[in-house]
Structures are given as structure tokens and as C-alpha cells.
Design a protein around this motif. Structure first.
Motif, PDB file in Angstrom:
ATOM      1  N   ALA A  61       0.961  -1.342   0.096  1.00 32.10           N
ATOM      2  CA  ALA A  61       0.042   0.097  -0.127  1.00 32.10           C
ATOM      3  C   ALA A  61       0.934   1.269   0.139  1.00 32.10           C
ATOM      4  CB  ALA A  61      -0.887   0.085   1.302  1.00 32.10           C
ATOM      5  N   GLY A  62       0.374   2.171  -0.305  1.00 34.06           N
ATOM      6  CA  GLY A  62       1.122   3.531  -0.342  1.00 34.06           C
ATOM      7  C   GLY A  62       0.910   4.447   0.674  1.00 34.06           C
ATOM      8  N   ASP A  63       0.290   4.155   1.559  1.00 37.46           N
ATOM      9  CA  ASP A  63       0.240   5.221   3.007  1.00 37.46           C
ATOM     10  C   ASP A  63       0.452   4.337   4.158  1.00 37.46           C
ATOM     11  OD1 ASP A  63      -0.596   6.885   4.955  1.00 37.46           O
ATOM     12  OD2 ASP A  63      -1.841   7.965   3.647  1.00 37.46           O
ATOM     13  N   ALA A  64       1.513   4.688   5.140  1.00 35.78           N
ATOM     14  CA  ALA A  64       1.644   3.793   6.361  1.00 35.78           C
ATOM     15  C   ALA A  64       0.663   4.422   7.405  1.00 35.78           C
ATOM     16  CB  ALA A  64       3.086   4.543   6.637  1.00 35.78           C
ATOM     17  N   ASN A  65      -0.119   5.243   6.951  1.00 39.20           N
ATOM     18  CA  ASN A  65      -1.088   5.475   8.122  1.00 39.20           C
ATOM     19  C   ASN A  65      -2.287   4.600   8.089  1.00 39.20           C
ATOM     20  OD1 ASN A  65       0.239   7.905   9.273  1.00 39.20           O
ATOM     21  ND2 ASN A  65      -0.221   8.789   7.445  1.00 39.20           N
ATOM     22  N   TRP A  66      -2.575   3.931   7.061  1.00 40.74           N
ATOM     23  CA  TRP A  66      -3.524   3.051   6.714  1.00 40.74           C
ATOM     24  C   TRP A  66      -3.484   1.798   7.831  1.00 40.74           C
ATOM     25  CZ3 TRP A  66      -2.840   3.517   0.825  1.00 40.74           C
ATOM     26  CH2 TRP A  66      -3.479   4.505   0.482  1.00 40.74           C
ATOM     27  N   ASP A  67      -4.766   1.157   8.364  1.00 41.36           N
ATOM     28  CA  ASP A  67      -4.650  -0.124   8.836  1.00 41.36           C
ATOM     29  C   ASP A  67      -4.542  -0.947   7.925  1.00 41.36           C
ATOM     30  OD1 ASP A  67      -7.167  -0.260   7.641  1.00 41.36           O
ATOM     31  OD2 ASP A  67      -8.236  -0.227   9.797  1.00 41.36           O
ATOM     32  N   ILE A  68      -4.439  -2.369   8.465  1.00 45.74           N
ATOM     33  CA  ILE A  68      -4.209  -3.641   7.606  1.00 45.74           C
ATOM     34  C   ILE A  68      -5.545  -3.727   6.647  1.00 45.74           C
ATOM     35  CG2 ILE A  68      -5.619  -5.099   9.299  1.00 45.74           C
ATOM     36  CD1 ILE A  68      -2.462  -6.255   7.256  1.00 45.74           C
ATOM     37  N   ALA A  69      -6.436  -3.415   7.018  1.00 50.90           N
ATOM     38  CA  ALA A  69      -7.845  -3.577   6.124  1.00 50.90           C
ATOM     39  C   ALA A  69      -7.649  -2.478   4.927  1.00 50.90           C
ATOM     40  CB  ALA A  69      -9.023  -3.198   6.704  1.00 50.90           C
TER      41      ALA A  69
END
Length: 115
Positions: free
Chosen positions: A29-37
Motif C-alpha cells: 500500500a502507499g500510505d503508512a497511516n492506513w490500517d491492515i484492512a
């Protein structure tokens, strides 16, 4: 026997096509702030786009290897995965806990599909 490499860098190719088979490099994924989902959703969107670019589609996936940073995220990742494969033939799949290249990466997918 030809091998086509798409999106190559000095390290890897995003897509490799050979003998009617499509191989995708690991997608994150492209954003480290996103959760696993959300990271899983973003990875799957990237997989779909790359398969389309390669002349394939998600219903032609033969196998997927899923790497997750922490096995505690297995259930949350599976909720997203199960929805994504709900209406297509199910590919062979493995899921393993793995140390990632960067700690903010929670999931990475590697895919092989028919063309």
C-alpha cells in the motif's frame, strides 16, 4: 519462447509475462497511516490494475502469496480478501507472517495469473 518485462527498474519488474502466465512483483500500500484492512484494499486495487495492464484479470489468478507483518492482523486482512474473491474462482493461496522492508508496511501480495 519470449519473456516480456513491464515496468522494469534496476531491481525488478512490476510485471513479467511468459508462456501465457503473468507474474506480479510484491504489491504494498502507499500510505503508512492506513490500517491492515485499508492496506489490503489498496494492494488488491494495485493487483487489479497491473493484471489489466498485463491483459489478465482477477478471475484468472492462479496463486497468491500474502505476507503480513503481524499474524494478529490475519482475520482483518481476510475480511477484505474474502470480499474481493467472493465472486471469482478462488486461487491457491498462502499467507505467512513476515518481516517487512519497512515497519509501516503491514501487508504485501505476490500474484501469479493466467493471461
Amino acid at each position: 519462447m519470449s519473456i516480456e518485462r513491464i515496468g522494469s527498474t534496476e531491481r525488478m519488474s512490476k510485471i513479467v509475462k511468459h508462456n501465457g502466465t503473468v507474474y506480479l512483483c510484491g504489491q504494498t500500500a502507499g500510505d503508512a497511516n492506513w490500517d491492515i484492512a485499508e492496506q489490503t484494499r489498496q494492494c488488491l486495487a494495485k493487483v487489479e490494475a497491473l493484471l489489466e495492464e498485463a491483459g489478465s484479470s482477477r478471475d484468472k489468478i492462479l496463486s497468491t502469496t500474502i505476507y503480513i507483518r503481524d499474524i494478529k492482523d490475519f482475520a482483518a486482512m481476510n475480511v477484505v480478501w474474502d470480499a474481493w474473491v467472493a465472486d471469482i474462482p478462488k486461487p491457491a493461496r498462502a499467507c505467512v507472517e513476515a518481516r517487512m522492508a519497512r515497519p509501516e508496511i503491514l501487508v504485501e501480495l505476490s500474484v501469479v495469473a493466467a493471461q
